[in-house]
Design a protein around this motif. Structure first.
Motif: not given
Length: 217
Positions: A6-9, A19-28, A103-112
């Motif tokens: 369960r993620v809080l964004l 956009g980030v929600r679409l990436i995360l919610d696409a994962e089971p 962890g530390f993630v760049l927005k430019s690489a969030a899809d990856r």
């Protein structure tokens, strides 16, 4: 089946959150259960419970992602935290770790990288975006050879709070009301900031706040 994480964004840009929600919610195994527009709202939502992981943008109004991470780490030590940022900045990385992020993630690489980062952090594995490890290790070893340590934090947490609010255009009276301190205390912190950072006025403080990622340019 194992229940999804369960993620809080938290991000002050609606389109980025979408956009980030679409990436995360696409994962089971991942589901966004709450969204916040700033760090203070993120802390409030997380304290209500029902969240396993907080994904926090760095530069947000009222309270930054790093400030929120510090408070969440103190109040909810079992909550996992991931910092999402547009700033490829070594100082940020160390500040994120000190604030309690895993962890530390760049927005430019969030899809990856974002999905892998979420899973790693929840599994108590630190995540550093690919490409950063070598540069960070090289920089750290260089500092050790020079007799230095991890980069020092130039200002206190309270000074950081005040710097952010000054840069956002708040008056000393407004800052005092927001932080529940006297105007005199605010002015003293502002004077300390100018002296510590070697700056002269609000404009220079604002430029510093942008470089430090406390506010968006």
């Amino acid at each position: 089946m194992t229940a999804p994480i369960r993620v809080l964004l938290a991000d002050d840009h609606t389109l980025v959150r979408r956009g980030v929600r679409l990436i995360l919610d696409a994962e089971p195994d991942l589901t966004v259960v709450a969204e916040a527009g700033d760090g203070a709202e993120a802390v409030e939502l997380a304290r209500r419970g029902g969240v396993d992981l907080a994904v926090l943008d760095v530069a947000m109004p009222r309270t930054t992602g790093l400030q929120a991470a510090r408070e969440l780490s103190r109040r909810l030590p079992d909550l996992r935290i991931l910092i999402l940022t547009m700033y490829d900045n070594e100082q940020y990385f160390f500040e994120a770790l000190k604030a309690g992020a895993g962890g530390f993630v760049l927005k430019s690489a969030a899809d990856r990288d974002l999905v892998e980062a979420c899973r790693a952090v929840v599994g108590d594995e630190p995540f550093i975006y690919p490409g950063a490890e070598r540069a960070l290790v090289r920089s750290y070893l260089d500092r050790l050879h020079r007799g230095d340590g991890v980069p020092a934090r130039p200002i206190t947490e309270r000074e950081e709070e005040i710097l952010k609010l000054v840069a956002e255009g708040h008056t000393s009276k407004e800052i005092g009301e927001l932080l529940v301190i006297s105007v005199k205390t605010v002015e003293r912190h502002r004077a300390n900031l100018l002296q510590k950072l070697g700056m002269r006025d609000r404009l220079e403080l604002t430029r510093y706040a942008i470089r430090a990622g406390l506010i968006d340019p």
